[in-house]
Design a protein around this motif. Structure first.
Motif, PDB file in Angstrom:
ATOM      1  N   ALA A   3       0.807  -1.236  -0.108  1.00  0.00           N
ATOM      2  CA  ALA A   3      -0.114   0.191  -0.031  1.00  0.00           C
ATOM      3  C   ALA A   3       0.978   1.060   0.038  1.00  0.00           C
ATOM      4  N   GLY A   4       2.109   1.260   0.890  1.00  0.00           N
ATOM      5  CA  GLY A   4       2.776   2.443   0.854  1.00  0.00           C
ATOM      6  C   GLY A   4       3.262   2.900  -0.573  1.00  0.00           C
ATOM      7  N   ALA A   5       3.878   1.740  -1.211  1.00  0.00           N
ATOM      8  CA  ALA A   5       4.498   1.898  -2.288  1.00  0.00           C
ATOM      9  C   ALA A   5       3.314   2.389  -3.425  1.00  0.00           C
ATOM     10  N   LEU A   6       2.227   1.981  -3.610  1.00  0.00           N
ATOM     11  CA  LEU A   6       1.087   2.279  -4.448  1.00  0.00           C
ATOM     12  C   LEU A   6       0.750   3.784  -4.225  1.00  0.00           C
ATOM     13  N   GLU A   7       0.648   4.017  -2.913  1.00  0.00           N
ATOM     14  CA  GLU A   7      -0.037   5.572  -2.452  1.00  0.00           C
ATOM     15  C   GLU A   7       1.026   6.430  -3.145  1.00  0.00           C
ATOM     16  N   ALA A   8       2.126   6.360  -3.324  1.00  0.00           N
ATOM     17  CA  ALA A   8       3.023   7.230  -3.979  1.00  0.00           C
ATOM     18  C   ALA A   8       2.401   7.551  -5.513  1.00  0.00           C
ATOM     19  N   LEU A   9       1.766   6.637  -5.846  1.00  0.00           N
ATOM     20  CA  LEU A   9       0.983   7.157  -7.149  1.00  0.00           C
ATOM     21  C   LEU A   9      -0.019   8.109  -7.310  1.00  0.00           C
ATOM     22  N   ASN A  10      -0.274   8.506  -5.894  1.00  0.00           N
ATOM     23  CA  ASN A  10      -1.435   9.565  -5.810  1.00  0.00           C
ATOM     24  C   ASN A  10      -2.679   8.761  -6.097  1.00  0.00           C
ATOM     25  N   ILE A  11      -2.857   7.823  -5.532  1.00  0.00           N
ATOM     26  CA  ILE A  11      -4.347   7.098  -5.429  1.00  0.00           C
ATOM     27  C   ILE A  11      -4.370   6.565  -4.138  1.00  0.00           C
ATOM     28  N   SER A  12      -5.768   6.575  -3.748  1.00  0.00           N
ATOM     29  CA  SER A  12      -6.348   6.327  -2.522  1.00  0.00           C
ATOM     30  C   SER A  12      -5.951   4.597  -2.230  1.00  0.00           C
ATOM     31  N   VAL A  13      -5.665   4.456  -1.099  1.00  0.00           N
ATOM     32  CA  VAL A  13      -5.424   2.883  -0.517  1.00  0.00           C
ATOM     33  C   VAL A  13      -6.355   2.707   0.430  1.00  0.00           C
ATOM     34  N   GLY A  14      -7.414   3.313   0.608  1.00  0.00           N
ATOM     35  CA  GLY A  14      -8.317   3.014   1.517  1.00  0.00           C
ATOM     36  C   GLY A  14      -8.315   3.365   2.817  1.00  0.00           C
ATOM     37  N   ARG A  15      -7.345   4.365   2.905  1.00  0.00           N
ATOM     38  CA  ARG A  15      -7.277   4.999   4.280  1.00  0.00           C
ATOM     39  C   ARG A  15      -8.847   5.809   4.536  1.00  0.00           C
ATOM     40  N   GLY A  16      -9.205   5.697   5.744  1.00  0.00           N
ATOM     41  CA  GLY A  16     -10.688   6.640   5.870  1.00  0.00           C
ATOM     42  C   GLY A  16     -11.750   5.609   5.357  1.00  0.00           C
ATOM     43  N   THR A  17     -11.429   4.535   5.236  1.00  0.00           N
ATOM     44  CA  THR A  17     -12.630   3.497   4.876  1.00  0.00           C
ATOM     45  C   THR A  17     -12.573   2.291   6.048  1.00  0.00           C
ATOM     46  N   LYS A  18     -13.579   1.618   5.757  1.00  0.00           N
ATOM     47  CA  LYS A  18     -13.793   0.307   6.538  1.00  0.00           C
ATOM     48  C   LYS A  18     -12.823  -0.824   6.290  1.00  0.00           C
ATOM     49  N   ASN A  19     -12.127  -0.547   5.005  1.00  0.00           N
ATOM     50  CA  ASN A  19     -11.249  -1.593   4.412  1.00  0.00           C
ATOM     51  C   ASN A  19      -9.906  -0.983   3.992  1.00  0.00           C
ATOM     52  N   PRO A  20      -9.307  -0.303   4.876  1.00  0.00           N
ATOM     53  CA  PRO A  20      -7.824   0.278   4.529  1.00  0.00           C
ATOM     54  C   PRO A  20      -6.906  -0.734   3.950  1.00  0.00           C
ATOM     55  N   PHE A  21      -6.000  -0.554   3.026  1.00  0.00           N
ATOM     56  CA  PHE A  21      -5.060  -1.170   2.466  1.00  0.00           C
ATOM     57  C   PHE A  21      -5.554  -2.492   1.631  1.00  0.00           C
ATOM     58  N   GLN A  22      -7.034  -2.459   1.523  1.00  0.00           N
ATOM     59  CA  GLN A  22      -7.775  -3.513   0.772  1.00  0.00           C
ATOM     60  C   GLN A  22      -8.259  -2.825  -0.571  1.00  0.00           C
ATOM     61  N   LEU A  23      -8.674  -1.721  -0.162  1.00  0.00           N
ATOM     62  CA  LEU A  23      -9.586  -0.799  -1.345  1.00  0.00           C
ATOM     63  C   LEU A  23      -8.412   0.146  -2.117  1.00  0.00           C
ATOM     64  N   TYR A  24      -8.211   0.167  -3.442  1.00  0.00           N
ATOM     65  CA  TYR A  24      -7.350   1.003  -4.407  1.00  0.00           C
ATOM     66  C   TYR A  24      -8.166   1.727  -5.176  1.00  0.00           C
ATOM     67  N   GLY A  25      -7.946   2.904  -5.271  1.00  0.00           N
ATOM     68  CA  GLY A  25      -8.708   3.722  -6.459  1.00  0.00           C
ATOM     69  C   GLY A  25      -8.567   5.175  -6.493  1.00  0.00           C
ATOM     70  N   ALA A  26      -9.259   5.695  -7.399  1.00  0.00           N
ATOM     71  CA  ALA A  26      -9.086   7.339  -7.807  1.00  0.00           C
ATOM     72  C   ALA A  26     -10.214   7.465  -8.546  1.00  0.00           C
ATOM     73  N   PRO A  27     -10.495   8.844  -8.516  1.00  0.00           N
ATOM     74  CA  PRO A  27     -11.715   9.306  -9.404  1.00  0.00           C
ATOM     75  C   PRO A  27     -11.679   8.794 -10.980  1.00  0.00           C
ATOM     76  N   PHE A  28     -10.296   8.757 -11.317  1.00  0.00           N
ATOM     77  CA  PHE A  28     -10.083   8.450 -12.772  1.00  0.00           C
ATOM     78  C   PHE A  28      -9.919   7.043 -13.043  1.00  0.00           C
ATOM     79  N   ILE A  29      -9.898   6.124 -12.252  1.00  0.00           N
ATOM     80  CA  ILE A  29      -9.680   4.720 -12.775  1.00  0.00           C
ATOM     81  C   ILE A  29     -10.868   4.090 -13.255  1.00  0.00           C
ATOM     82  N   GLU A  30     -10.717   3.359 -14.260  1.00  0.00           N
ATOM     83  CA  GLU A  30     -11.906   2.346 -14.995  1.00  0.00           C
ATOM     84  C   GLU A  30     -11.812   1.022 -14.520  1.00  0.00           C
ATOM     85  N   VAL A  31     -12.904   1.125 -13.690  1.00  0.00           N
ATOM     86  CA  VAL A  31     -13.029  -0.316 -12.790  1.00  0.00           C
ATOM     87  C   VAL A  31     -12.968  -1.468 -13.655  1.00  0.00           C
ATOM     88  N   LYS A  32     -13.925  -1.670 -14.447  1.00  0.00           N
ATOM     89  CA  LYS A  32     -13.927  -3.099 -15.531  1.00  0.00           C
ATOM     90  C   LYS A  32     -12.566  -3.169 -15.840  1.00  0.00           C
TER      91      LYS A  32
END
Length: 151
Positions: A3-32
Motif C-alpha cells: 500500500a505504501g508503494a502504491l500510495e506514492a502514485l497519488n491513489i487512495s489505498v482505502g485510508r479513511g474507509t472500513k477496508n484500508p489497504f484492501q481498497l485502491y482507487g481514484a476518481p479516474f480509474i476505469e473499474v472494469k
C-alpha cells in the motif's frame, strides 16, 4: 509494504474507509478494465473485485473513488513483489498523462530505483520486472544474516 508503494502514485489505498489497504482507487480509474487485467494476471493468493468508495481522509478524501478491492484468498501463496509490480503496471496505464511523470517519480523515490520504474513505464513484462528485483533481494538476505538472532 504494498500500500505504501502504491500510495506514492497519488491513489487512495482505502485510508479513511472500513477496508484500508484492501481498497485502491481514484476518481479516474476505469473499474472494469483494471479488474479484468488484474484477474487475468492470475496472481497467486489474491483476487480483485470492482469497488467504489468515498474515503473520509487521506488521498481523495470525501471524493468518490473507483477502483478495486484486493482480497487475499491464500496468504501462503501471495507473491508480494509480483502483486506490486502487476498492480503498478495496470495503474500506470490509467494515470492521467498530465501528472503521470510526477507521480511515477514519487514511486521511484519510494522504491529507490528509477530504472525499475522506467521499465514498468515502458511496459516490460512482469516476469522480467520480478527478475530485476531478485539480485537486490538476494543481496538483502545475505546482508541480514549477520543480524538475525534466531535461525
Amino acid at each position: 509494504h504494498l500500500a505504501g508503494a502504491l500510495e506514492a502514485l497519488n491513489i487512495s489505498v482505502g485510508r479513511g474507509t472500513k477496508n484500508p489497504f484492501q481498497l485502491y482507487g481514484a476518481p479516474f480509474i476505469e473499474v472494469k478494465k483494471i479488474v479484468k487485467a488484474l484477474n487475468q494476471a492470475r496472481l497467486p493468493g489474491v483476487k480483485f473485485y470492482g469497488a467504489k468508495f468515498k474515503p473520509t481522509r487521506s488521498a481523495y478524501a470525501k471524493e468518490v473513488c473507483r477502483g478495486f478491492k484486493m482480497v487475499v484468498t491464500n496468504r501462503r501463496r501471495v507473491d508480494p513483489m509480483r502483486t506490486l509490480v502487476t498492480i503498478a503496471r495496470e495503474l500506470y496505464k490509467q494515470l492521467p498523462e498530465q501528472s503521470r511523470d510526477k507521480n511515477w517519480q514519487r514511486i521511484a523515490n519510494g522504491i529507490g530505483d528509477r530504472m525499475f520504474i522506467e521499465q514498468i513505464a515502458k511496459g516490460e513484462s512482469v516476469d522480467k520486472l520480478v527478475q530485476l528485483t531478485q539480485k537486490d533481494v538476494e543481496e538483502f538476505k545475505r546482508e541480514r544474516e549477520k543480524f538475525l538472532l534466531y535461525r
